[in-house]
Structure formats: C-alpha cells, structure tokens
Design a protein around this motif. Structure first.
Motif, PDB file in Angstrom:
ATOM      1  N   PRO A 266       0.812  -1.224   0.000  1.00 47.40           N
ATOM      2  CA  PRO A 266       0.000   0.000   0.000  1.00 47.40           C
ATOM      3  C   PRO A 266       0.842   1.269   0.000  1.00 47.40           C
ATOM      4  O   PRO A 266       0.472   2.255  -0.648  1.00 47.40           O
ATOM      5  N   GLN A 267       1.964   1.257   0.712  1.00 49.90           N
ATOM      6  CA  GLN A 267       2.844   2.426   0.689  1.00 49.90           C
ATOM      7  C   GLN A 267       3.344   2.695  -0.722  1.00 49.90           C
ATOM      8  O   GLN A 267       3.353   3.837  -1.193  1.00 49.90           O
ATOM      9  N   MET A 268       3.759   1.643  -1.411  1.00 49.10           N
ATOM     10  CA  MET A 268       4.256   1.788  -2.783  1.00 49.10           C
ATOM     11  C   MET A 268       3.171   2.300  -3.712  1.00 49.10           C
ATOM     12  O   MET A 268       3.404   3.220  -4.522  1.00 49.10           O
ATOM     13  N   MET A 269       1.965   1.742  -3.604  1.00 50.43           N
ATOM     14  CA  MET A 269       0.870   2.168  -4.475  1.00 50.43           C
ATOM     15  C   MET A 269       0.499   3.628  -4.233  1.00 50.43           C
ATOM     16  O   MET A 269       0.264   4.387  -5.182  1.00 50.43           O
ATOM     17  N   ILE A 270       0.449   4.032  -2.987  1.00 49.43           N
ATOM     18  CA  ILE A 270       0.043   5.408  -2.656  1.00 49.43           C
ATOM     19  C   ILE A 270       1.126   6.404  -3.051  1.00 49.43           C
ATOM     20  O   ILE A 270       0.859   7.382  -3.766  1.00 49.43           O
ATOM     21  N   THR A 271       2.343   6.188  -2.606  1.00 50.06           N
ATOM     22  CA  THR A 271       3.411   7.170  -2.839  1.00 50.06           C
ATOM     23  C   THR A 271       3.825   7.238  -4.303  1.00 50.06           C
ATOM     24  O   THR A 271       4.078   8.331  -4.830  1.00 50.06           O
TER      25      THR A 271
ATOM     26  N   GLY B 157       2.025  11.881 -10.150  1.00 55.00           N
ATOM     27  CA  GLY B 157       1.037  12.895 -10.472  1.00 55.00           C
ATOM     28  C   GLY B 157      -0.367  12.366 -10.631  1.00 55.00           C
ATOM     29  O   GLY B 157      -1.276  13.131 -11.004  1.00 55.00           O
ATOM     30  N   THR B 158      -0.603  11.067 -10.364  1.00 60.20           N
ATOM     31  CA  THR B 158      -1.944  10.509 -10.493  1.00 60.20           C
ATOM     32  C   THR B 158      -2.891  11.119  -9.462  1.00 60.20           C
ATOM     33  O   THR B 158      -4.055  11.419  -9.769  1.00 60.20           O
ATOM     34  N   TYR B 159      -2.409  11.295  -8.224  1.00 58.64           N
ATOM     35  CA  TYR B 159      -3.190  11.889  -7.147  1.00 58.64           C
ATOM     36  C   TYR B 159      -2.384  13.018  -6.515  1.00 58.64           C
ATOM     37  O   TYR B 159      -1.153  12.953  -6.453  1.00 58.64           O
ATOM     38  N   PRO B 160      -3.066  14.066  -6.012  1.00 58.37           N
ATOM     39  CA  PRO B 160      -2.339  15.213  -5.484  1.00 58.37           C
ATOM     40  C   PRO B 160      -1.801  15.016  -4.060  1.00 58.37           C
ATOM     41  O   PRO B 160      -0.802  15.622  -3.692  1.00 58.37           O
ATOM     42  N   ASN B 161      -2.469  14.186  -3.246  1.00 64.27           N
ATOM     43  CA  ASN B 161      -2.044  14.045  -1.856  1.00 64.27           C
ATOM     44  C   ASN B 161      -2.468  12.681  -1.315  1.00 64.27           C
ATOM     45  O   ASN B 161      -3.058  11.861  -2.040  1.00 64.27           O
ATOM     46  N   LEU B 162      -2.198  12.455  -0.027  1.00 62.41           N
ATOM     47  CA  LEU B 162      -2.449  11.158   0.597  1.00 62.41           C
ATOM     48  C   LEU B 162      -3.931  10.820   0.636  1.00 62.41           C
ATOM     49  O   LEU B 162      -4.341   9.705   0.278  1.00 62.41           O
ATOM     50  N   SER B 163      -4.759  11.764   1.080  1.00 59.26           N
ATOM     51  CA  SER B 163      -6.187  11.486   1.197  1.00 59.26           C
ATOM     52  C   SER B 163      -6.818  11.188  -0.151  1.00 59.26           C
ATOM     53  O   SER B 163      -7.647  10.279  -0.284  1.00 59.26           O
TER      54      SER B 163
ATOM     55  N   ALA C 104      -5.245   9.962  -2.756  1.00 62.03           N
ATOM     56  CA  ALA C 104      -4.739   8.662  -3.219  1.00 62.03           C
ATOM     57  C   ALA C 104      -5.484   7.519  -2.546  1.00 62.03           C
ATOM     58  O   ALA C 104      -5.872   6.541  -3.202  1.00 62.03           O
ATOM     59  N   VAL C 105      -5.699   7.625  -1.242  1.00 60.14           N
ATOM     60  CA  VAL C 105      -6.423   6.569  -0.520  1.00 60.14           C
ATOM     61  C   VAL C 105      -7.852   6.462  -1.029  1.00 60.14           C
ATOM     62  O   VAL C 105      -8.370   5.359  -1.293  1.00 60.14           O
ATOM     63  N   THR C 106      -8.510   7.605  -1.202  1.00 56.66           N
ATOM     64  CA  THR C 106      -9.894   7.606  -1.689  1.00 56.66           C
ATOM     65  C   THR C 106      -9.992   7.069  -3.111  1.00 56.66           C
ATOM     66  O   THR C 106     -10.875   6.257  -3.426  1.00 56.66           O
TER      67      THR C 106
ATOM     68  N   LYS D  61     -11.024   0.008  -6.948  1.00 56.00           N
ATOM     69  CA  LYS D  61     -10.971  -1.447  -6.775  1.00 56.00           C
ATOM     70  C   LYS D  61     -11.155  -1.905  -5.333  1.00 56.00           C
ATOM     71  O   LYS D  61     -10.915  -3.074  -5.033  1.00 56.00           O
ATOM     72  N   GLY D  62     -11.535  -1.002  -4.446  1.00 48.59           N
ATOM     73  CA  GLY D  62     -11.703  -1.391  -3.062  1.00 48.59           C
ATOM     74  C   GLY D  62     -10.351  -1.618  -2.378  1.00 48.59           C
ATOM     75  O   GLY D  62      -9.337  -1.003  -2.743  1.00 48.59           O
ATOM     76  N   VAL D  63     -10.344  -2.518  -1.418  1.00 44.66           N
ATOM     77  CA  VAL D  63      -9.112  -2.794  -0.680  1.00 44.66           C
ATOM     78  C   VAL D  63      -8.040  -3.361  -1.603  1.00 44.66           C
ATOM     79  O   VAL D  63      -6.841  -3.078  -1.447  1.00 44.66           O
ATOM     80  N   MET D  64      -8.451  -4.164  -2.585  1.00 44.03           N
ATOM     81  CA  MET D  64      -7.475  -4.769  -3.494  1.00 44.03           C
ATOM     82  C   MET D  64      -6.786  -3.730  -4.359  1.00 44.03           C
ATOM     83  O   MET D  64      -5.746  -4.025  -4.963  1.00 44.03           O
ATOM     84  N   GLY D  65      -7.337  -2.517  -4.428  1.00 46.84           N
ATOM     85  CA  GLY D  65      -6.668  -1.478  -5.184  1.00 46.84           C
ATOM     86  C   GLY D  65      -5.320  -1.092  -4.588  1.00 46.84           C
ATOM     87  O   GLY D  65      -4.429  -0.627  -5.304  1.00 46.84           O
TER      88      GLY D  65
END
Length: 420
Positions: A222-227, A233-239, A241-243, A249-253
């Motif tokens: 999850p750290q690798m996927m989020i960061t 540039g896919t997501y602007p911040n942590l929240s 990215a998590v959302t 894909k839910g948790v499997m995302g």
C-alpha cells in the motif's frame, strides 16, 4: 590515670559509633556515598578518633596489645587480598540481542528518516521511469519536444513538485520500517538457532531478508501504491490517493502492484542486506573492531549501489505496472513478462536504465542513511543497559572503598556495608 585513659577511650568509641550511625543514615542512602565516607573519615582523622591510644600498666601511651597487633596484621593481609581481587577485575559489559519492540523502534526511525530525506530524488526516479513522463515536461519548465532528463528535473525551481507525497512517504514508512527490521532480526535469530551447526553465511542473511520482505509486503505494498501514484502525479495528496484507490478497486486497489513489487523487492532487499552483512564481516576481520556509524553508512551505500545496478530493469517494470493507471489512453501491460517484452520492442533496452541515475541518487544515500541510523539506534537501545551497568559499577566501587576502609589498620571498626 588508667581510669581516665579508659574513660577517654570509651567516650571516643561512643562518638565514633554515633558517626557510624550518621554514616548509615546518610552516606548509604544518598547518591554521594563516596564523598560522605571520605568526609567522615577526614573528620575522624582530624579528631584523632582513628588512633585511640591505649595505656599499659607502666603508664606508657600508644602501646598496642598483642591482640591489637594481631588484628592489625589480619587487616593488612585482608586489605592486600581485596586489592588483588577487586582492582584487577574490571566490570564486563556484554551486549544482547534487541527485543522485538526495540527493533521496531530502530527500524521505524531509520526507514522514515531515510525515505523522507531522499524523497525528491525518488520522485525524479519515478517520473523518469513512468510511461508518460514526457507529458509532464511542462510542469518542470521543459519545452515541448525537448527530452526530460535528470539534470532538468534537478533544478531548484522544481523542488515543490519533487516534494509532493513527502508527508505520505513519512507516514507510510514508519510501519514499513518497524515491521521490516523487527521481522528480519527475529527470523534471522530463529534461523540461526535452527542452522547453528551449519555454515550458511550469506544464505542465512538472504533467506531472513526474503521472509521479512514477504511479511512486510502487507504494509509496503500500500505504501508503494500510494506514494508512487502521488509522485507520478496521479493523485495530489495522501487522502486523494487513498480515496481514489479504494473507489476504483476497493481494498485490493492498494495491492495491485503486490506481485511485481515482491518480484523486485525480494531479490533487491535480499542482495542489499547480504552485501551489507558481508562488508561488515570483512571490516571486522580487517579492522578488528566494530564499525563506526559513518562506516556503516558507507558500507550501506556500497551494498545498495551494487544491487541497484543489478535490479534496475525489474524496478522499471514494477514502476510501469504501478503507475499505468495515470495513462488510461495507453494500452496497459498485462503483467511482468508482457511489460518486459513491450518495453524492449517499443522503446529499446536502454529504457530499462533510464532511471538509473536518479535511482542511484535516491536509493544509495537512502540505504546508507537507513543502515547507518539503524546501527546507531541499536547502540542507543543498548546504551540504556549501560546506564544500569554504570550504576552497578558505582556501587561496586563504593563497596570496594568501604572494604578498603574496613581493612585499614588505622580503622578500629569495619565500615558498614552499602545497602543494595
């Protein structure tokens, strides 16, 4: 005259017993027992209480009886024996393996600090390895059609963009480092007990690192996927990215890149740990001492640089698979093998090494900082034991001093034992 002399001796002995009582009440309960003992001894010496004079029938002063002479000889022998057995026996301090929670603290501090410090270089590596990196050239002041390179990314004006995701990196690297190093040391210790009669050497280091990396993938994926998606540039911040990952894909995302991540991390982390441990063994054989903190950092840099040059193609494939959500207009890769074949055909073999320079810049210092901090934190944890050993050594010295005072032939009564 005899009665007067005996009365004087009795008075002096009573005074001395009162001083001993004072010594027990104060000197044995406060921290400065040595200072109290010395002060009382000096006061008694000045008052001539340590040299009671005995009078014989002939009226001659300062004549010792046979019993006094015998006891003085015994005390001299005792004093020599004490010095021979105590002064030649230094306090021995042995190190111990860290507890599980202590390894977690050391790993959390070292990993989070190292990854946060080197986050801008890691962002550059991720951007250069991404499939659509050229589409982001305008964000870094690069003209259209001009190649996006490491030197252009490293400009000071791009610092704000390069630090995106640093907060998420720090938050996610704390549990990552804690779990990784704690499990690594635990598995290494248990496997060492199982294979204690065999000379596995680097094989034991590699297997323990592989097991730790697999267990840690619950947190590291999850750290690798989020960061990685924030840095790309896919997501602007942590929240966001998590959302976003949870919405698609839910948790499997959060575990989309689990298998390619393990394929890259298991050999990469394993080789780095093996090289580092082998370098430490070589240093110990050559220098005949434990390495300094800066030497641990240098050996960590050497180990990681060797591993990066070997594993950079796998890391490029992993980055492409993880960040391809950012480029929906491109045909997605269907796995590790498909990505390797298509990258070679479409972009050439050199595409695998496009991120080598930023990878070296980000990973080599990061591993050096991480291993250096980890070994330093281990010393900090063990230093807590040394504080207790220092107190024990101080008590030991106080007992030795009390025994020497008791064995002095000028001391009519033994000093009280120090309360433990």
């Amino acid at each position: 005259m005899v009665c007067t002399s005996n009365s004087t001796i009795m008075v002096r002995h009573y005074i001395y017993r009162l001083l001993l009582l004072f010594h027990i009440i104060t000197g044995c309960t406060c921290r400065s027992s040595n200072a109290n003992n010395a002060a009382i001894s000096r006061a008694m010496m000045n008052a001539n209480l340590l040299r009671p004079k005995f009078s014989s029938a002939s009226g001659t002063d300062d004549v010792r009886t046979v019993e006094n002479v015998r006891s003085a000889s015994v005390r001299k022998i005792s004093k020599q024996s004490i010095k021979r057995h105590t002064k030649g026996a230094p306090m021995i301090r042995t190190t111990r393996p860290l507890l599980f929670w202590e390894n977690m603290v050391c790993g959390a501090v070292s990993r989070s600090m190292a990854q946060t410090i080197m986050h801008p270089a890691n962002t550059m590596k991720t951007i250069l390895q991404s499939r659509g990196s050229q589409s982001q050239a305008s964000l870094f002041g690069v003209a259209e059609g001009e190649a996006l390179t490491f030197t252009k990314l490293a400009r000071l004006r791009n610092l704000k963009v390069l630090t995106r995701g640093a907060g998420a990196q720090f938050i996610m690297s704390v549990p990552h480092g804690a779990v990784n190093f704690a499990v690594l040391e635990y598995v290494r210790k248990q496997m060492g007990r199982i294979f204690q009669n065999s000379n596995m050497g680097f094989g034991l280091d590699f297997l323990s690192s592989c097991v730790a990396t697999f267990c840690c993938s619950v947190v590291s994926t999850p750290q690798m996927m989020i960061t990685d998606n924030i840095m790309a540039g896919t997501y602007p911040n942590l929240s966001a990215a998590v959302t976003g990952l949870a919405k698609d894909k839910g948790v499997m995302g959060f575990y989309t890149g689990w298998f390619p991540g393990l394929v890259g991390k298991i050999p990469s982390y394993g080789l780095t740990w093996v090289f580092f441990q082998q370098l430490k063994r070589m240093q110990l054989q050559i220098m005949k001492r434990e390495p300094f903190d800066i030497e641990n950092s240098i050996m960590g840099c050497m180990a990681s640089a060797t591993t990066v040059c070997i594993m950079i193609p796998v890391d490029t494939i992993k980055t492409r698979l993880v960040t391809q959500l950012n480029y929906p207009d491109m045909i997605p890769y269907n796995g590790i093998f498909d990505a390797a074949v298509r990258i070679t055909k479409e972009e050439g073999f050199g595409a695998f090494y496009r991120g080598l320079a930023p990878r070296l810049v980000s990973v080599v210092p990061m591993i050096g900082i991480q291993f250096g901090l980890y070994e330093y934190m281990k010393k900090v944890m063990l230093a807590r034991d040394n504080l207790g050993a220092d107190k024990e050594e101080s008590r030991h010295k106080m007992e030795e001093l009390s025994m020497e005072v008791a064995a002095d032939d000028d001391q009519p009564f033994p000093a009280p034992a120090v309360r433990k």
